[in-house]
Write an enzyme that holds these catalytic residues in place. Structure first.
Site, PDB file in Angstrom:
ATOM      1  N   ASP A 230       8.488   5.307  -7.210  1.00  0.00           N
ATOM      2  CA  ASP A 230       9.129   4.838  -5.973  1.00  0.00           C
ATOM      3  C   ASP A 230       8.017   4.328  -5.054  1.00  0.00           C
ATOM      4  O   ASP A 230       6.829   4.511  -5.330  1.00  0.00           O
ATOM      5  CB  ASP A 230       9.877   6.018  -5.323  1.00  0.00           C
ATOM      6  CG  ASP A 230      10.542   5.654  -4.001  1.00  0.00           C
ATOM      7  OD1 ASP A 230      11.137   4.562  -3.909  1.00  0.00           O
ATOM      8  OD2 ASP A 230      10.472   6.447  -3.048  1.00  0.00           O
ATOM      9  N   SER A 231       8.422   3.744  -3.933  1.00  0.00           N
ATOM     10  CA  SER A 231       7.436   3.316  -2.937  1.00  0.00           C
ATOM     11  C   SER A 231       6.768   4.519  -2.274  1.00  0.00           C
ATOM     12  O   SER A 231       5.701   4.382  -1.681  1.00  0.00           O
ATOM     13  CB  SER A 231       8.134   2.484  -1.866  1.00  0.00           C
ATOM     14  OG  SER A 231       9.137   3.264  -1.228  1.00  0.00           O
TER      15      SER A 231
ATOM     16  N   CYS B 126      14.234   4.177  -7.203  1.00  0.00           N
ATOM     17  CA  CYS B 126      14.207   3.409  -5.958  1.00  0.00           C
ATOM     18  C   CYS B 126      15.248   2.300  -6.064  1.00  0.00           C
ATOM     19  O   CYS B 126      15.194   1.485  -6.989  1.00  0.00           O
ATOM     20  CB  CYS B 126      12.816   2.806  -5.780  1.00  0.00           C
ATOM     21  SG  CYS B 126      12.663   1.723  -4.357  1.00  0.00           S
TER      22      CYS B 126
ATOM     23  N   GLU C  54       8.849   9.681   5.260  1.00  0.00           N
ATOM     24  CA  GLU C  54       7.435   9.707   4.840  1.00  0.00           C
ATOM     25  C   GLU C  54       6.585  10.528   5.809  1.00  0.00           C
ATOM     26  O   GLU C  54       5.578  11.092   5.421  1.00  0.00           O
ATOM     27  CB  GLU C  54       6.882   8.271   4.744  1.00  0.00           C
ATOM     28  CG  GLU C  54       7.446   7.460   3.587  1.00  0.00           C
ATOM     29  CD  GLU C  54       6.981   7.941   2.210  1.00  0.00           C
ATOM     30  OE1 GLU C  54       5.838   8.383   2.086  1.00  0.00           O
ATOM     31  OE2 GLU C  54       7.795   7.878   1.264  1.00  0.00           O
TER      32      GLU C  54
ATOM     33  N   CYS D 211      19.505   4.572  -0.818  1.00  0.00           N
ATOM     34  CA  CYS D 211      18.041   4.593  -0.826  1.00  0.00           C
ATOM     35  C   CYS D 211      17.640   6.024  -1.146  1.00  0.00           C
ATOM     36  O   CYS D 211      18.202   6.971  -0.578  1.00  0.00           O
ATOM     37  CB  CYS D 211      17.512   4.174   0.544  1.00  0.00           C
ATOM     38  SG  CYS D 211      15.757   4.533   0.793  1.00  0.00           S
TER      39      CYS D 211
ATOM     40  N   HIS E  39      15.199   7.801  -0.436  1.00  0.00           N
ATOM     41  CA  HIS E  39      14.618   8.628   0.633  1.00  0.00           C
ATOM     42  C   HIS E  39      15.714   9.404   1.396  1.00  0.00           C
ATOM     43  O   HIS E  39      15.449  10.475   1.939  1.00  0.00           O
ATOM     44  CB  HIS E  39      13.866   7.764   1.651  1.00  0.00           C
ATOM     45  CG  HIS E  39      12.485   7.349   1.220  1.00  0.00           C
ATOM     46  ND1 HIS E  39      12.264   6.398   0.251  1.00  0.00           N
ATOM     47  CD2 HIS E  39      11.253   7.766   1.635  1.00  0.00           C
ATOM     48  CE1 HIS E  39      10.947   6.235   0.096  1.00  0.00           C
ATOM     49  NE2 HIS E  39      10.317   7.052   0.926  1.00  0.00           N
TER      50      HIS E  39
HETATM   51  N1  DGL Z   1      13.306   4.849  -1.884  1.00  0.00           N
HETATM   52  C1  DGL Z   1      13.426   3.412  -1.763  1.00  0.00           C
HETATM   53  C2  DGL Z   1      14.840   2.988  -2.103  1.00  0.00           C
HETATM   54  O1  DGL Z   1      15.526   3.709  -2.792  1.00  0.00           O
HETATM   55  C3  DGL Z   1      12.797   3.022  -0.538  1.00  0.00           C
HETATM   56  C4  DGL Z   1      12.552   1.943   0.051  1.00  0.00           C
HETATM   57  C5  DGL Z   1      11.410   1.361   0.754  1.00  0.00           C
HETATM   58  O2  DGL Z   1      10.279   1.599   0.370  1.00  0.00           O
HETATM   59  O3  DGL Z   1      11.714   0.577   1.650  1.00  0.00           O
HETATM   60  O4  DGL Z   1      15.302   1.952  -1.733  1.00  0.00           O
END
Ligand code: DGL
Length: 289
Positions: free
Chosen positions: A15-16, A83, A161, A193, A195
């Site tokens: 993921d990011s 993600c 985060e 998302c 997160h």
């Molecule tokens: N966890 C990512 C998602 O599911 C995050 C997004 C991001 O980095 O903007 O979309």
């Protein structure tokens, strides 16, 4: 054939940032015998506002790293794109480029539309996810008979985060994004998302107990199991899976946040981007227990 433990290749989950840990914890719960290596590209988080080309390059860089320079010493056998944003921007692209199975995700519009009693569904996600062609197709296929309320939620990923899971600032943002949906009468809310599940208590408080919230992680873990089985890639049941976490950001900050989100001790390595390729900072190959 019974595999020797040394033959077990890990599942790569990425993921990011920390969002994909909401998917990892479900995979770990449903498949406790599988090894997992997790990559958080914290250096580039958030991905949501980035152009599609850049998201594709970064995601391909992460999978190449996990196959060609694996931090566990063993190349991954399957990748889970934990993600929605990367899946929306890059899933087909990644599947064309890599020889391993890749599990991705789309917002859970289908189950939400199928279960919404009042036929009013909310979806919160990043800009990339909601603007993607795959999202338009999903709505066209499964949600033409429901009223769909979508909302891009800037700054929510950053709040997670930072570990601001239940602060006044996070709650104020949630009110701004969700109050109009509640006023419109939604009875089901899709967390689009990875997160957002870490904000669940705050989200539930803001939308009230009458709104069902859908976290896709259990379904992604089941899909991961199906794909492993379909490709005869499952690790022997009964062994205990091992986990390793890699971040492109600060190792100590990632570790303390990941331990809080997962409620367990984690082993963290760091990696750096050099000319579009990802390399590990250290070279030891130990797993945590
Ligand atoms: N966890 C990512 C998602 O599911 C995050 C997004 C991001 O980095 O903007 O979309």
């Amino acid at each position: 054939m019974v595999m020797d433990d040394g033959d077990v290749r890990p599942i790569g989950v990425f993921d990011s940032g920390v969002g994909g840990l909401s998917v990892l914890r479900e995979i770990a719960r449903q498949l406790p015998h599988e090894d997992i290596v997790y990559v958080a590209d914290t250096a580039h988080c958030p991905y949501g506002p980035r152009p599609q080309d850049e998201i594709r390059r970064l995601a391909a860089g992460i999978i190449s790293f996990l196959i060609e320079r694996p931090p566990t010493g063993r190349p991954i056998k399957l990748a889970v794109v934990a993600c929605n944003t990367i899946s929306a921007a890059a899933l087909a692209f990644l599947r064309e480029r890599f020889p391993i199975p890749i599990v991705g995700m789309v917002p859970a519009v289908k189950p939400a539309a199928a279960s919404s009693p009042r036929r009013k569904v909310g979806v919160i996600a990043t800009q990339t996810t909601l603007q993607a062609q795959v999202f338009a197709e999903l709505v066209e296929r499964f949600a033409t008979d429901v009223d769909l309320y979508t909302r891009v939620c800037p700054r929510l990923v950053e709040q997670v985060e930072r570990g601001d899971l239940d602060t006044a600032e996070t709650e104020a943002l949630l009110h701004m994004y969700l109050d109009p949906m509640v006023a419109a009468g939604i009875d089901t809310l899709v967390l689009g998302c990875t997160h957002y599940p870490f904000l669940l208590p705050a989200i539930q408080r803001v939308v009230g107990s009458g709104v069902s919230i859908i976290d896709p992680a259990p379904a992604i873990a089941r899909q991961t199991e199906r794909v492993l089985e379909g490709n005869q890639l499952g690790a022997p049941v009964g062994r205990r899976g091992r986990y390793l976490y890699v971040t492109t950001g600060d190792g100590a900050s990632f570790r303390s946040l990941a331990e809080r989100l997962l409620d367990r001790a984690v082993a963290v390595r760091t990696a750096k981007w050099v000319d579009g390729q990802l390399y590990e900072d250290q070279t030891t190959h130990a797993h945590d227990a």
